[in-house]
Design a protein around this motif. Structure first.
Motif, PDB file in Angstrom:
ATOM      1  N   ILE A 237      21.756 -10.771 -78.392  1.00 32.91           N
ATOM      2  CA  ILE A 237      21.482 -12.142 -77.966  1.00 32.91           C
ATOM      3  C   ILE A 237      20.846 -12.217 -76.572  1.00 32.91           C
ATOM      4  N   ALA A 238      20.772 -11.086 -75.878  1.00 33.92           N
ATOM      5  CA  ALA A 238      20.103 -11.037 -74.573  1.00 33.92           C
ATOM      6  C   ALA A 238      19.888  -9.584 -74.191  1.00 33.92           C
ATOM      7  N   THR A 260      19.010   1.821 -67.232  1.00 26.65           N
ATOM      8  CA  THR A 260      19.543   1.602 -68.575  1.00 26.65           C
ATOM      9  C   THR A 260      19.163   0.212 -69.069  1.00 26.65           C
ATOM     10  N   ARG A 261      18.664   0.197 -70.283  1.00 32.46           N
ATOM     11  CA  ARG A 261      18.323  -1.065 -70.938  1.00 32.46           C
ATOM     12  C   ARG A 261      19.520  -1.485 -71.792  1.00 32.46           C
ATOM     13  N   VAL A 262      20.041  -2.667 -71.509  1.00 31.68           N
ATOM     14  CA  VAL A 262      21.308  -3.105 -72.077  1.00 31.68           C
ATOM     15  C   VAL A 262      21.082  -4.270 -73.038  1.00 31.68           C
ATOM     16  N   GLY A 263      21.679  -4.176 -74.223  1.00 31.92           N
ATOM     17  CA  GLY A 263      21.663  -5.287 -75.163  1.00 31.92           C
ATOM     18  C   GLY A 263      23.028  -5.951 -75.203  1.00 31.92           C
ATOM     19  N   LEU A 264      23.039  -7.274 -75.053  1.00 30.87           N
ATOM     20  CA  LEU A 264      24.263  -8.058 -75.150  1.00 30.87           C
ATOM     21  C   LEU A 264      24.404  -8.539 -76.591  1.00 30.87           C
ATOM     22  N   VAL A 265      25.558  -8.311 -77.187  1.00 28.75           N
ATOM     23  CA  VAL A 265      25.751  -8.577 -78.618  1.00 28.75           C
ATOM     24  C   VAL A 265      26.906  -9.554 -78.821  1.00 28.75           C
ATOM     25  N   ALA A 307      16.917   4.127 -75.509  1.00 32.44           N
ATOM     26  CA  ALA A 307      16.092   5.013 -76.328  1.00 32.44           C
ATOM     27  C   ALA A 307      15.442   4.292 -77.502  1.00 32.44           C
ATOM     28  N   LEU A 308      15.598   2.975 -77.536  1.00 33.72           N
ATOM     29  CA  LEU A 308      15.088   2.201 -78.671  1.00 33.72           C
ATOM     30  C   LEU A 308      14.074   1.181 -78.160  1.00 33.72           C
ATOM     31  N   ASP A 309      12.843   1.633 -77.998  1.00 37.94           N
ATOM     32  CA  ASP A 309      11.825   0.785 -77.373  1.00 37.94           C
ATOM     33  C   ASP A 309      11.551  -0.493 -78.158  1.00 37.94           C
ATOM     34  N   GLU A 310      11.658  -0.439 -79.466  1.00 38.34           N
ATOM     35  CA  GLU A 310      11.330  -1.602 -80.285  1.00 38.34           C
ATOM     36  C   GLU A 310      12.497  -2.558 -80.453  1.00 38.34           C
ATOM     37  N   ALA A 311      13.677  -2.134 -80.053  1.00 42.62           N
ATOM     38  CA  ALA A 311      14.850  -3.003 -80.181  1.00 42.62           C
ATOM     39  C   ALA A 311      14.893  -3.990 -79.027  1.00 42.62           C
ATOM     40  N   GLY A 312      15.420  -5.165 -79.312  1.00 38.84           N
ATOM     41  CA  GLY A 312      15.522  -6.178 -78.273  1.00 38.84           C
ATOM     42  C   GLY A 312      16.212  -7.411 -78.801  1.00 38.84           C
TER      43      GLY A 312
END
Length: 354
Positions: A237-238, A260-265, A307-312
């Protein structure tokens, strides 16, 4: 709408029941206690009723919900009745019941049913939790049948360590059961999920598959034949980036060693996902492996997108299912799959298959 959801694959449930019955080689009661281990008891029972030999629940309120929902197959109360007043419901709703202690015998003595009860007499062969001594089996079997209140008795026991293939406890319990049941004209019920999967020598008559119906292997020894029934998932979600040395989340339990690229779920312990899992616990993001980083909070958690460039934003995150074995999450949480499944709540449940 919040994207957290549990997808329940009813075709997988049917597959797992058929597998349990085929391995066992005889009849099998589908165990749907505790709301079918968190999957929805009535929905699961409706799918299986056409082929299941019956169902097993913990207590009478669970059985009543199934009967009120239209389930007509046999239903066994695994803990029996808790008070004498329940015997009228057992009688009226045509339920089967376990008898495992003396007070239940006394309750039966004081009630006259409209038709004889179907009783499963539980023997304590080493779990030391519930049941009568095997040496009492003959006396109790005959006592139950003598008064005409019971029309059928099935002898049963429950294994304490069937999920430990290298332990000899199961063989010892089976031997005690055989000694107690010798010469008694009654059917037997011995096998739980682990015994069905790992102990072919003890199979026979009525099995009681539980956790394996829902695709979680208690051993594991099934060679990948079980299919996961529940997929727990949500969405990113962010997204944010944190620099090396920056902390993340409550308690600063995770400190980035590199950018680090962080995904909020949208998933947290209020949904039933375990708060205690450490950083590194596996997840799948858009079908690719990743990990949780930082502490799980009530409504949200964070995952590693580095490590997941296409994820967002809006990427799908699976917490367990076909891509992330639930046993891996349970191991990280220091618990078992049973507890994880039973704890799922608040998320939206969606059923697939028929």
């Amino acid at each position: 709408m919040r994207p957290a959801r549990a997808l329940v694959d009813l075709d997988a449930l049917r597959h797992n029941y058929r597998l349990a019955k085929a391995l066992h080689g005889d009849r099998a009661l589908a165990v749907v206690k505790a709301n079918a281990y968190g999957h929805g008891a009535l929905r699961c029972a409706r799918v299986l009723e056409g082929e299941a030999d019956g169902f097993a629940v913990a207590a009478i309120e669970e059985a009543i919900a199934l009967r009120d929902g239209g389930i007509t197959a046999p239903i066994l109360l695994l803990e029996g009745v808790f008070e004498a007043a329940e015997l009228a419901e057992v009688d009226a709703r045509n339920l089967w019941m376990v008898v495992h202690h003396a007070e239940q015998l006394r309750m039966l003595d004081g009630y006259t049913p409209k038709k004889p009860f179907n009783v499963w007499l539980k023997l304590n062969t080493g779990m030391n939790r519930a049941g009568f001594a095997p040496g009492q089996a003959r006396e109790l079997h005959d006592r139950l049948l003598a008064g005409g209140k019971v029309g059928r008795v099935t002898l049963m026991t429950h294994f304490a360590r069937a999920d430990e293939p290298d332990a000899d406890a199961t063989e010892q319990q089976f031997a005690r059961f055989q000694a107690g049941a010798a010469g008694i004209p009654a059917e037997h019920s011995i096998c739980n999920s682990a015994a069905i999967l790992g102990w072919p020598a003890v199979r026979g008559n009525w099995a009681r598959p539980g956790i394996m119906l829902y695709g979680a292997d208690p051993m594991p020894l099934d060679g990948g034949q079980l299919k996961p029934v529940m997929t727990l998932e949500s969405r990113v979600i962010a997204v944010r980036e944190i620099a090396a040395g920056e902390p993340l989340g409550y308690g600063a339990r995770f400190v980035a060693e590199r950018p680090t690229r962080v995904g909020l779920v949208a998933m947290g312990y209020a949904d039933g996902y375990p708060r205690v899992v450490p950083s590194g616990t596996p997840v799948s993001i858009d079908g690719r492996p990743s990990r949780i980083i930082g502490r799980v909070s009530m409504d949200m958690l964070t995952v590693d997108l580095s490590a997941l460039d296409e994820a967002g934003f809006d990427s799908r995150v699976e917490f367990w299912g076909a891509e992330v074995p639930i046993n891996a999450v349970a191991g990280a949480a220091g618990t078992i799959a049973y507890e994880l499944l039973c704890n799922v709540k608040r998320v939206r449940f969606e059923y697939r298959g028929s």
